[in-house]
Design a protein around this motif. Structure first.
Motif, PDB file in Angstrom:
ATOM      1  N   HIS A   1     -18.395  31.628  16.481  1.00 43.21           N
ATOM      2  CA  HIS A   1     -19.559  32.161  15.778  1.00 43.21           C
ATOM      3  C   HIS A   1     -20.339  31.095  15.026  1.00 43.21           C
ATOM      4  CE1 HIS A   1     -19.200  36.690  16.139  1.00 43.21           C
ATOM      5  NE2 HIS A   1     -18.288  36.192  16.943  1.00 43.21           N
TER       6      HIS A   1
ATOM      7  N   HIS B   1     -21.917  36.256   7.986  1.00 39.32           N
ATOM      8  CA  HIS B   1     -20.650  35.759   8.516  1.00 39.32           C
ATOM      9  C   HIS B   1     -19.687  35.364   7.413  1.00 39.32           C
ATOM     10  CE1 HIS B   1     -17.915  33.183  10.941  1.00 39.32           C
ATOM     11  NE2 HIS B   1     -18.145  34.117  11.828  1.00 39.32           N
TER      12      HIS B   1
ATOM     13  N   LEU C   1     -18.339  42.200  13.269  1.00 38.35           N
ATOM     14  CA  LEU C   1     -18.293  40.851  13.827  1.00 38.35           C
ATOM     15  C   LEU C   1     -18.533  40.878  15.337  1.00 38.35           C
ATOM     16  CD1 LEU C   1     -17.719  37.971  12.759  1.00 38.35           C
ATOM     17  CD2 LEU C   1     -15.352  38.284  13.501  1.00 38.35           C
TER      18      LEU C   1
END
Length: 550
Positions: A310, A336, A383
């Motif tokens: 990510h 995040h 996520l």
């Protein structure tokens, strides 16, 4: 009072609190209180800075009264203010979690008296990095947080942590040496390390020299951000640390590296000369990271690989070199940090409840602790990019940005990004299926506590609480809080995107940064370049006239 003058308190308060907690090493309760009060106070200051920066451009504090570029400059803009608030928020939650873990453990595995001052120093280093207005102060911020992280990652000094800590230290020292070398080259080339001053002077250097300095800084920051192929150290280092340490490392440390890359690409080298290289790095980071995650059975290692993957989304947005791409990067950074930290804390609870973080040894947690299944499920699908959560909104922003840019690199990143999102969901869903949905008796190598639980279930259908390691409410509350904040990001996505858009506007206009640092509204990069070229032409003409007369 000028609000930005409060910015140094984000560092000073944490340093002072770290010193006091170190002196009070034998008084754990006093340490706990001081650390908690310090972070709350710093968070209040940073919220004030965030509110102040909502509609303003960059604001500066010149420490000691020395004016730029000679003194130490601290810069507060929308990006740095947002990063300060988010980092302090998750740091407060992790501190409460760590306190609860220590209370719940009878053996006191973590030497908590060392934890508090070191943890505060780590946060001071992070804050210093976000506020730094020159490369050397940014280096100092990195070194403070890295020295503190060396202590935190090797706590309890068992063999796995020492091995992981050794790898982490070696890689960190190498990246610091590269960064320091790059700073030396930059100073030798320009005579300054102030980032606003560099934004003007770097553009006057030969193209080859610019590329060399640009690449050196990106490599140094790329190691800290854990982009491929500079990320191989992370999955072996983070999972061995205690759960709260792993959570704060995963949430913050790599993001400081991403923050430095953003400053490099928008302020120091805003021409986007290495966008193609960044695009390739983004694609490889996305793809290799998720492939590593799919191969793992240990949940913390899997999340570490997902973390690497990510980071690729953030590099993707930077590589687009567009307003929407940068807006989405700012949004995705905040998203995040919260989601990844919360998910690591949830896994810490799962490990305590089931006796292991290995999916081969877990099972039946849904029946044992249904609320824990919910706590895992919400950030996991966030996520993974399931609508309407903030993870989905961030990925849609990147896809839209890629379509707007329309290059083959942008479309390649978009295609890989969609595939990685699906694979992320697959990896996280597989954990939920094995750890929560699968009966405990079907686990391959159940722990002793799970074996006892199976007998209890078969006997009376009731699981005795004493069969599992106790989870303190002080661990559950901050975890629930972070999961709730992660979900709330969906509700406030509109204002957060609006704020991120303002941050992007300022980042893409480095003249605003330069004017704030030098307190000169007429100063621009193009004006400095024109003046420099005119001066060079004048000197050249003067030299030619002198040679002719001779």
């Amino acid at each position: 009072m000028n609000t930005v003058a409060l910015a140094p308190l984000s560092i000073v308060v944490l340093f002072f609190a770290a010193a006091v907690t170190f002196v009070l090493s034998r008084r754990e309760k006093a340490q706990r209180l001081i650390a908690f009060v310090a972070i709350v106070a710093v968070l209040a200051v940073e919220v004030t800075l965030l509110i102040s920066s909502w509609n303003s451009g960059p604001q500066t504090v010149q420490l000691g009264g020395w004016q730029a570029p000679f003194g130490i400059t601290m810069v507060v803009d929308q990006l740095s203010a947002l990063m300060l608030v988010v980092s302090s928020t998750i740091s407060l939650a992790v501190l409460v979690y760590a306190t609860g873990q220590d209370i719940a453990d009878d053996d006191h595995e973590v030497p908590i008296s060392v934890f508090y001052p070191t943890y505060l120093l780590l946060l001071a280093g992070v804050s210093n990095a976000f506020l730094a207005g020159d490369l050397f102060n940014l280096y100092v911020g990195f070194e403070i947080l890295l020295m503190a992280s060396y202590v935190l990652i090797t706590m309890n000094a068992n063999a796995p942590r020492i091995r992981a800590g050794t790898t982490y230290v070696v890689v960190s020292v190498v990246s610091s040496l590269l960064f320091l070398t790059a700073i030396g080259f930059v100073y030798a080339s320009t005579g300054t390390i102030n980032m606003a001053d560099l934004s003007m002077k770097l553009q006057t250097l030969p193209t080859g020299t610019q590329y060399q300095l640009h690449l050196m800084l990106l490599i140094a920051f790329g190691i800290k951000a854990a982009v491929f192929p500079l990320s191989l150290w992370l999955p072996d280092s983070y999972p061995t640390a205690p759960a709260p340490v792993t959570a704060v490392f995963a949430g913050l440390l790599t993001k400081v590296g991403v923050y430095a890359i953003i400053r490099t690409e928008t302020l120091l080298f805003p021409s986007g000369g290495l966008s193609t290289l960044l695009s390739i790095v983004a694609v490889l980071t996305l793809f290799v990271g998720i492939l590593g995650a799919l191969a793992q059975t240990d949940i913390k290692r899997m999340l570490s690989f997902i973390l690497i993957s990510h980071i690729g989304y953030m590099i993707w947005g930077i590589a687009l070199d567009s307003e929407l791409g940068l807006t989405t990067v700012v949004f995705y950074l905040a998203h995040h940090i919260v989601i990844q930290t919360g998910l690591f804390l949830v896994v810490g609870l799962m490990e305590r409840r089931g006796g292991s973080a290995n999916t081969q040894r877990l099972g039946g947690l849904l029946k044992i602790t249904p609320w824990l299944a919910v706590l895992y499920f919400i950030p996991a699908i966030n996520l993974g990019g399931i609508p309407p959560f903030s993870g989905f909104l961030g990925k849609v922003g990147l896809l839209q940005g890629s379509v707007e840019v329309g290059t083959w690199q942008a479309y390649l990143m978009a295609g890989v990004g969609v595939l990685v999102s699906l694979l992320t969901l697959l990896a996280l869903a597989r954990v939920w299926n094995k750890a929560f949905w699968r009966p405990a008796k079907n686990a391959e190598k159940p722990t002793a506590s799970l074996l006892r639980a199976e007998k209890d279930i078969e006997a009376d259908g009731v699981l005795d609480e004493q069969d599992y390691k106790r989870i303190s409410p002080t661990m559950v509350i901050p975890t629930v809080g972070l999961v709730a904040i992660g979900a709330l990001l969906t509700v406030v996505a509109g204002p957060l995107f609006h704020f991120s858009d303002r941050a992007s506007d300022n980042l893409r206009n480095p003249d605003l940064y330069i004017q704030a640092v030098f307190e000169d509204p007429s100063l621009t990069r193009q004006g400095y370049l024109d003046e420099s070229l005119a001066q060079q032409n004048t000197e050249l003409e003067s030299q030619e006239t002198k040679e002719t007369s001779e």
